[in-house]
Design a protein around this motif. Structure first.
Motif, PDB file in Angstrom:
ATOM      1  N   PHE A  16     -54.917  40.284 -42.742  1.00 20.85           N
ATOM      2  CA  PHE A  16     -55.007  38.814 -43.193  1.00 20.85           C
ATOM      3  C   PHE A  16     -54.846  38.058 -41.731  1.00 20.85           C
ATOM      4  CE2 PHE A  16     -54.317  39.700 -47.707  1.00 20.85           C
ATOM      5  CZ  PHE A  16     -55.259  39.186 -48.147  1.00 20.85           C
ATOM      6  N   LEU A  19     -58.226  37.981 -40.005  1.00 16.72           N
ATOM      7  CA  LEU A  19     -59.087  36.986 -40.708  1.00 16.72           C
ATOM      8  C   LEU A  19     -58.778  35.600 -40.375  1.00 16.72           C
ATOM      9  CD1 LEU A  19     -59.542  38.880 -44.099  1.00 16.72           C
ATOM     10  CD2 LEU A  19     -61.366  38.437 -42.286  1.00 16.72           C
ATOM     11  N   SER A  35     -56.796  24.861 -43.123  1.00 18.62           N
ATOM     12  CA  SER A  35     -56.552  25.469 -44.420  1.00 18.62           C
ATOM     13  C   SER A  35     -56.718  26.956 -44.274  1.00 18.62           C
ATOM     14  CB  SER A  35     -57.842  25.151 -45.237  1.00 18.62           C
ATOM     15  OG  SER A  35     -57.802  23.743 -45.526  1.00 18.62           O
ATOM     16  N   VAL A  36     -57.871  27.480 -43.530  1.00 17.57           N
ATOM     17  CA  VAL A  36     -57.592  29.045 -43.169  1.00 17.57           C
ATOM     18  C   VAL A  36     -56.568  29.609 -42.850  1.00 17.57           C
ATOM     19  CG1 VAL A  36     -58.971  30.825 -42.015  1.00 17.57           C
ATOM     20  CG2 VAL A  36     -60.153  28.986 -43.280  1.00 17.57           C
ATOM     21  N   LYS A  39     -52.212  29.315 -44.137  1.00 17.46           N
ATOM     22  CA  LYS A  39     -51.849  30.109 -45.424  1.00 17.46           C
ATOM     23  C   LYS A  39     -52.192  31.653 -45.130  1.00 17.46           C
ATOM     24  CE  LYS A  39     -53.833  26.669 -46.461  1.00 17.46           C
ATOM     25  NZ  LYS A  39     -53.910  25.437 -45.895  1.00 17.46           N
ATOM     26  N   ALA A  40     -53.401  32.094 -44.597  1.00 19.04           N
ATOM     27  CA  ALA A  40     -53.638  33.331 -44.463  1.00 19.04           C
ATOM     28  C   ALA A  40     -52.539  34.073 -43.361  1.00 19.04           C
ATOM     29  CB  ALA A  40     -54.862  33.607 -43.698  1.00 19.04           C
ATOM     30  N   THR A  42     -49.452  33.016 -43.167  1.00 21.46           N
ATOM     31  CA  THR A  42     -47.993  33.185 -44.172  1.00 21.46           C
ATOM     32  C   THR A  42     -48.333  34.307 -44.680  1.00 21.46           C
ATOM     33  OG1 THR A  42     -48.371  30.611 -44.145  1.00 21.46           O
ATOM     34  CG2 THR A  42     -46.531  31.794 -45.355  1.00 21.46           C
ATOM     35  N   LEU A  43     -49.114  34.643 -45.414  1.00 21.75           N
ATOM     36  CA  LEU A  43     -49.351  35.858 -46.075  1.00 21.75           C
ATOM     37  C   LEU A  43     -49.349  37.016 -45.362  1.00 21.75           C
ATOM     38  CD1 LEU A  43     -49.669  36.741 -49.088  1.00 21.75           C
ATOM     39  CD2 LEU A  43     -52.092  36.911 -48.821  1.00 21.75           C
ATOM     40  N   LEU A  73     -42.342  29.729 -45.843  1.00 21.25           N
ATOM     41  CA  LEU A  73     -42.865  29.096 -47.243  1.00 21.25           C
ATOM     42  C   LEU A  73     -42.531  27.562 -47.277  1.00 21.25           C
ATOM     43  CD1 LEU A  73     -42.733  31.424 -50.168  1.00 21.25           C
ATOM     44  CD2 LEU A  73     -44.576  30.965 -48.707  1.00 21.25           C
ATOM     45  N   PRO A  77     -46.318  24.625 -44.714  1.00 18.48           N
ATOM     46  CA  PRO A  77     -46.945  23.545 -45.397  1.00 18.48           C
ATOM     47  C   PRO A  77     -46.781  22.228 -44.763  1.00 18.48           C
ATOM     48  CG  PRO A  77     -46.049  24.882 -46.923  1.00 18.48           C
ATOM     49  CD  PRO A  77     -45.483  25.406 -45.641  1.00 18.48           C
TER      50      PRO A  77
END
Lengths: 126, 159
Positions: A16, A19, A35-36, A39-40, A42-43, A73, A77
């Motif tokens: 992730f 990516l 956007s990409v 979050k990627a 973070t995961l 988390l 954001p």
């Protein structure tokens, strides 16, 4: 059994993050890049941290992992939101194929007021 | 009311820990669940007590959020590694049902955390949230999916 779980979690996390890194290069404008990536990443970091917790199986480490994930988390954001907001209002252009722009003309740079009226504007498809 | 319920739940689970004498995290979780069920059993008007419906809903929401997170991440990942773009990005105006600071903050945070969507700003009168989204096939459908998904579930827990 534990090794398999650690293997799956850490590999997925690394993939992730990879990516997200490719996304920074490939995405056409700033908003899509934000956007990409945030979050990627973070995961990915979350999955790697969980893998570390499974590896050590220690209460002290598990609680720290949970605390790190919680704060990530909460904070990631907020950073993404502030960068996106500031760059829109300073006039960063959106991708040319963007379909909608509801925020256009809503912000008053003199008074810093943001209105909520509904005046739909569609960007003509090029 | 919720605070006192939660505190008595904690108290009961500590009593369980003291009686069983094994101070491990697993035993604490078990004691907490046990006292939750016991308190649920002895409550007379269950429908009026929100504490009992909220706990399971919170757990359900966490799993719903994880599912959305992984699903959206895979969708974005597919778009990153394949040569052509399937994106239809745009800034969407979402009318808010959430009113207080806490509700709006949590909702904006959750929207930003799912890949493909990024909350940009809240209007000054707090009626509208502007969201940048990657996949907007249909505007109404997108707004409905946010309102019926995240916002409704979040407000069910908070209110």
């Amino acid at each position: 059994m534990n090794e398999i779980i650690i293997f799956i979690l850490s590999t997925a996390g690394a993939v992730f993050i990879l990516l997200a890194a490719i996304g920074v290069v490939r995405m056409p404008d700033l908003f899509l890049r934000i956007s990409v990536t945030t979050k990627a990443a973070t995961l990915g970091i979350g999955l790697i941290l969980v893998a570390a917790a499974v590896y050590f199986q220690d209460t002290a480490i598990t609680s720290r992992v949970l605390a790190i994930i919680l704060f990530m988390l909460l904070t990631a954001p907020v950073g993404a939101h502030m960068i996106g907001r500031a760059s829109y209002f300073t006039g960063v252009k959106m991708w040319i194929k963007s379909r909608h722009d509801d925020l256009k003309g809503k912000y008053d740079p003199k008074t810093h007021k943001l209105s909520s009226e509904d005046t739909p504007k569609k960007i003509p498809k090029t | 009311m919720i605070k006192t319920r939660f505190l008595s739940n904690l108290l009961l689970s500590f009593i369980w820990l003291a009686i069983t004498g094994t101070f491990t995290f697993q035993n604490f979780v078990f004691g907490f669940l046990l006292s939750f069920i016991l308190m649920w059993l002895i409550t007379t008007n269950r429908r009026e007590e929100k504490y009992y419906s909220r706990g399971p809903k919170l757990i359900g929401f966490v799993f719903f959020f994880l599912y959305e997170l992984v699903k959206a991440n895979l969708q974005v990942a597919y778009d990153v590694i394949t040569p052509s773009y399937y994106m239809e990005p745009g800034i969407i105006r979402i009318p808010l049902t959430a009113k207080t600071n806490l509700e709006i903050t949590l909702l904006a945070n959750l929207i930003t955390l799912t890949p493909g969507t990024l909350s940009l700003d809240v209007s000054d009168d707090r009626k509208v949230l502007y969201v940048h989204a990657m996949y907007v096939k249909d505007k109404e459908e997108f707004i409905a999916s946010i309102k019926n998904g995240f916002e409704r579930k979040l407000l069910e827990i908070l209110r």
